[in-house]
Write an enzyme that holds these catalytic residues in place. Structure first.
Site, PDB file in Angstrom:
ATOM      1  N   LYS A  77      -6.835  -1.189 -10.492  1.00  0.00           N
ATOM      2  CA  LYS A  77      -7.641  -1.878  -9.470  1.00  0.00           C
ATOM      3  C   LYS A  77      -8.888  -1.061  -9.149  1.00  0.00           C
ATOM      4  O   LYS A  77      -8.763   0.099  -8.725  1.00  0.00           O
ATOM      5  CB  LYS A  77      -6.810  -2.090  -8.193  1.00  0.00           C
ATOM      6  CG  LYS A  77      -7.572  -2.815  -7.089  1.00  0.00           C
ATOM      7  CD  LYS A  77      -6.650  -3.346  -6.009  1.00  0.00           C
ATOM      8  CE  LYS A  77      -6.540  -2.481  -4.795  1.00  0.00           C
ATOM      9  NZ  LYS A  77      -7.767  -2.240  -4.057  1.00  0.00           N
ATOM     10  N   THR A 125      -4.974   2.165  -7.781  1.00  0.00           N
ATOM     11  CA  THR A 125      -6.336   1.978  -7.248  1.00  0.00           C
ATOM     12  C   THR A 125      -7.176   3.179  -7.651  1.00  0.00           C
ATOM     13  O   THR A 125      -6.825   4.322  -7.336  1.00  0.00           O
ATOM     14  CB  THR A 125      -6.291   1.814  -5.711  1.00  0.00           C
ATOM     15  OG1 THR A 125      -5.479   0.681  -5.414  1.00  0.00           O
ATOM     16  CG2 THR A 125      -7.676   1.586  -5.137  1.00  0.00           C
ATOM     17  N   TYR A 183      -1.561   5.290  -4.721  1.00  0.00           N
ATOM     18  CA  TYR A 183      -2.533   6.377  -4.678  1.00  0.00           C
ATOM     19  C   TYR A 183      -1.767   7.623  -5.091  1.00  0.00           C
ATOM     20  O   TYR A 183      -0.618   7.819  -4.663  1.00  0.00           O
ATOM     21  CB  TYR A 183      -3.060   6.604  -3.262  1.00  0.00           C
ATOM     22  CG  TYR A 183      -4.070   5.606  -2.760  1.00  0.00           C
ATOM     23  CD1 TYR A 183      -5.235   5.328  -3.474  1.00  0.00           C
ATOM     24  CD2 TYR A 183      -3.889   4.973  -1.537  1.00  0.00           C
ATOM     25  CE1 TYR A 183      -6.181   4.437  -2.980  1.00  0.00           C
ATOM     26  CE2 TYR A 183      -4.831   4.081  -1.038  1.00  0.00           C
ATOM     27  CZ  TYR A 183      -5.971   3.818  -1.767  1.00  0.00           C
ATOM     28  OH  TYR A 183      -6.897   2.946  -1.275  1.00  0.00           O
ATOM     29  N   HIS A 241     -12.994  -2.605  -3.622  1.00  0.00           N
ATOM     30  CA  HIS A 241     -12.211  -2.169  -2.461  1.00  0.00           C
ATOM     31  C   HIS A 241     -12.672  -2.920  -1.201  1.00  0.00           C
ATOM     32  O   HIS A 241     -12.761  -2.356  -0.101  1.00  0.00           O
ATOM     33  CB  HIS A 241     -12.372  -0.656  -2.280  1.00  0.00           C
ATOM     34  CG  HIS A 241     -11.175   0.052  -1.730  1.00  0.00           C
ATOM     35  ND1 HIS A 241     -10.485   1.009  -2.417  1.00  0.00           N
ATOM     36  CD2 HIS A 241     -10.550  -0.060  -0.530  1.00  0.00           C
ATOM     37  CE1 HIS A 241      -9.494   1.461  -1.656  1.00  0.00           C
ATOM     38  NE2 HIS A 241      -9.521   0.822  -0.517  1.00  0.00           N
ATOM     39  N   SER A 254       0.814  -1.234   0.000  1.00  0.00           N
ATOM     40  CA  SER A 254       0.000   0.000   0.000  1.00  0.00           C
ATOM     41  C   SER A 254       0.840   1.274   0.000  1.00  0.00           C
ATOM     42  O   SER A 254       1.954   1.302   0.551  1.00  0.00           O
ATOM     43  CB  SER A 254      -0.884  -0.001   1.255  1.00  0.00           C
ATOM     44  OG  SER A 254      -1.587   1.212   1.376  1.00  0.00           O
TER      45      SER A 254
HETATM   46  C1  GLV Z   1      -7.427   1.735   2.242  1.00  0.00           C
HETATM   47  O1  GLV Z   1      -7.191   1.633   1.080  1.00  0.00           O
HETATM   48  C2  GLV Z   1      -8.667   1.518   2.857  1.00  0.00           C
HETATM   49  O2  GLV Z   1      -9.574   0.948   2.246  1.00  0.00           O
HETATM   50  O3  GLV Z   1      -8.853   1.913   4.034  1.00  0.00           O
END
Ligand code: GLV
Length: 355
Positions: A226, A157, A131, A250, A107
């Protein structure tokens, strides 16, 4: 020691071990958590159509993702802030993934850098989950660090222009501790303890299809998109050069009310039509879930919460065991379906349940 025979056993133990805020953040979804529940429920809406007398004396779960060989079609999904769940954070997850013979996406809100993870698990196939921050300089540095540490893909994402309302977190007042190391985000976030929504508010909601090329060239890595849930966006992803798409909502944490990922997988796989790889995440708890996703068009799945439960319960060893359970269950499912490898799974191996 309590019996750990399934991911569900790890899930129960993780809930017992974690603080209420940590558990809320890991397990929770958005809004009414309808999509969160649907992701799991969808696996029960598809039943198997096994074939018999197929010589299943030798079975392998091995496959490749973007050309990288992996021992099972389950890649560890990006999960933020992993030091919340174990002191070694992402390094423990990486060692568990490497021991199970698979890769891991890391992440942007990782508590360990790509270099630290590469040192902890040499040879691990690492993907950089990206991100894009409003401060593009922060994102440029992140991409440069990922490439230098040997990451093999960027997982962009695309379903989080802002964080959805996570009521479980808000009810328990969950905040990210200000001393949590965040090598790719701390510089822009600062030191104040904040809830995840404050931190995610620093992401750039103006990101558009035009940015894909920039991200691909900046990192010099294939891009995995994603958060694709429609044929229209699958087509756009291929047109803009994505190497793979992840059918993802997600983990039920963003737009509540979207379909279960398994239910939209066939639409996306058909639209992609073999021009890019297709993966799925959301609700994976069993090897049979993996088999259903593969039958409906995924090359591999990403599992986030399942290995994180392992991490919370037993660190590296827990991650490895969770992945091994999925491996063993998938091997059994392939055997009983009459398949000797993931490639042999087809849509003819599943059907919509009639009840
Ligand atoms: C992070 O990507 C979350 O979903 O908190």
């Amino acid at each position: 020691m309590s019996v750990r025979l399934s991911v569900a056993d790890y899930e129960r133990l993780a809930e017992e071990r974690l603080e209420p805020g940590q558990w809320a953040y890991l397990a929770g979804g958005s809004g009414d958590e309808w999509t969160l529940r649907e992701n799991s429920a969808a696996f029960a809406r598809w039943t198997f159509r096994p074939r018999v007398l197929c010589d299943v004396s030798e079975i392998s779960t091995a496959t490749t993702v973007l050309g990288t060989p992996i021992e099972l079609p389950v890649v560890v999904a990006p999960v933020a802030y992993q030091q919340l769940y174990h002191p070694d954070g992402e390094c423990a997850t990486a060692r568990g993934a490497a021991a199970a013979g698979t890769g891991m996406a890391v992440s942007t809100f990782s508590t360990r850098s790509h270099e630290e993870i590469a040192a902890a698990a040499p040879g691990l196939a690492q993907w950089c989950k990206l991100y894009v921050f409003q401060d593009r300089g922060v994102t440029r540095e992140h991409l440069a660090g990922a490439a230098a540490a040997g990451c093999r893909a960027v997982v962009l994402t695309v379903d989080t222009p802002r964080l959805a309302q996570r009521e479980r977190d808000l009810r328990v007042g969950f905040e990210i501790p200000s001393d949590l190391p965040l090598p790719y985000a701390r510089a822009t976030i600062g030191d104040a303890p904040q809830n995840p929504a404050d931190q995610f508010a620093l992401l750039d909601p103006s990101v558009s299809w035009r940015d894909l090329e920039w991200i691909a060239s900046e990192g010099g890595l294939p891009v995995v998109l994603k958060g694709v849930l429609t044929a229209e966006d699958a087509e756009m992803a291929v047109e803009h050069g994505a190497a793979a798409v992840v059918v993802s909502n997600h983990g039920g944490r963003q737009l509540d009310g979207v379909s279960a990922t398994l239910d939209v997988l066939p639409e996306v796989a058909d639209a992609v039509g073999g021009r890019a790889e297709v993966y799925l995440d959301g609700g994976i708890r069993r090897g049979t879930d993996v088999a259903k996703a593969l039958a409906l068009g995924a090359r591999a799945v990403l599992a986030g919460r399942a290995p994180a439960f392992g991490l919370a319960v037993a660190g590296e060893e827990g991650v490895r065991h969770v992945l091994e359970l999925l491996h063993d269950e998938l091997t059994l499912a392939l055997c009983l379906l009459g398949c000797t490898s993931p490639d042999e799974l087809t849509r003819a191996h599943v059907q919509r349940a009639t009840t």
